[in-house]
Scaffold this motif. Structure first.
Motif, PDB file in Angstrom:
ATOM      1  N   MET A   1       0.623  10.389  -4.956  1.00 12.13           N
ATOM      2  CA  MET A   1       0.197  12.343  -4.691  1.00 12.13           C
ATOM      3  C   MET A   1      -0.256  13.301  -3.968  1.00 12.13           C
ATOM      4  SD  MET A   1      -0.289  12.061  -9.564  1.00 12.13           S
ATOM      5  CE  MET A   1      -0.293  13.596  -9.682  1.00 12.13           C
TER       6      MET A   1
ATOM      7  N   ARG B   1       2.259  13.051  -1.071  1.00 11.89           N
ATOM      8  CA  ARG B   1       3.125  13.887  -1.358  1.00 11.89           C
ATOM      9  C   ARG B   1       3.577  15.130  -0.982  1.00 11.89           C
ATOM     10  NH1 ARG B   1       6.151  16.751  -5.695  1.00 11.89           N
ATOM     11  NH2 ARG B   1       8.545  16.607  -5.108  1.00 11.89           N
ATOM     12  N   GLY B   2       2.216  15.546  -1.613  1.00  7.43           N
ATOM     13  CA  GLY B   2       1.383  16.912  -1.306  1.00  7.43           C
ATOM     14  C   GLY B   2       0.679  16.863  -0.106  1.00  7.43           C
TER      15      GLY B   2
ATOM     16  N   VAL C   1      -0.821   5.052  -7.623  1.00 12.23           N
ATOM     17  CA  VAL C   1       0.088   6.844  -7.879  1.00 12.23           C
ATOM     18  C   VAL C   1      -0.320   8.321  -7.389  1.00 12.23           C
ATOM     19  CG1 VAL C   1       0.576   8.169  -9.600  1.00 12.23           C
ATOM     20  CG2 VAL C   1       1.198   5.876  -9.836  1.00 12.23           C
ATOM     21  N   THR C   2      -1.485   8.414  -7.439  1.00 12.07           N
ATOM     22  CA  THR C   2      -2.700   9.470  -7.211  1.00 12.07           C
ATOM     23  C   THR C   2      -2.424   9.576  -5.480  1.00 12.07           C
ATOM     24  OG1 THR C   2      -4.821   8.327  -7.461  1.00 12.07           O
ATOM     25  CG2 THR C   2      -3.869   9.674  -9.149  1.00 12.07           C
ATOM     26  N   SER C   3      -2.919   8.219  -5.049  1.00  6.18           N
ATOM     27  CA  SER C   3      -2.744   8.201  -3.299  1.00  6.18           C
ATOM     28  C   SER C   3      -1.515   8.851  -2.791  1.00  6.18           C
ATOM     29  CB  SER C   3      -3.199   6.726  -2.853  1.00  6.18           C
ATOM     30  OG  SER C   3      -3.921   6.568  -3.338  1.00  6.18           O
TER      31      SER C   3
END
Length: 89
Positions: free
Chosen positions: A81, A84-85, A77-79
């Motif tokens: 994100m 996406r950023g 999930v953090t990857s």
């Protein structure tokens, strides 16, 4: 305390190695395969994320190989994100 310091040092080294992997992948994709930067950048990022995950699980964090699905999902999930950023900016 010493174990935690070793973990931090390994984590920093892993980050540096993964930066170099991402940069090399970006150059290879852009210069050798002639992909546009907007396509090469997320691909290079994903390559780096895979290496980062593998290094963290196998080398940085003791016991991470037996990690839970929840931890794996959190990493994914953090990857995503981060990707996406990168794509939005």
């Amino acid at each position: 305390m010493k174990n935690r310091l070793n973990e931090v040092i390994k984590f920093v080294l892993t980050g540096g190695v993964c930066f170099l992997i991402e940069y090399a992948a970006l150059i290879a994709l852009k210069e050798w395969l002639h992909l546009p930067v907007v396509a090469a950048t997320p691909i290079a990022f994903l390559i780096s994320v895979v290496f980062n995950y593998l290094l963290c699980v196998k080398w940085v964090f003791d016991g991470a190989a037996e990690g839970s699905r929840k931890a794996q999902l959190g990493f994914a999930v953090t990857s995503v994100m981060g990707l996406r950023g990168m794509l939005i900016s």
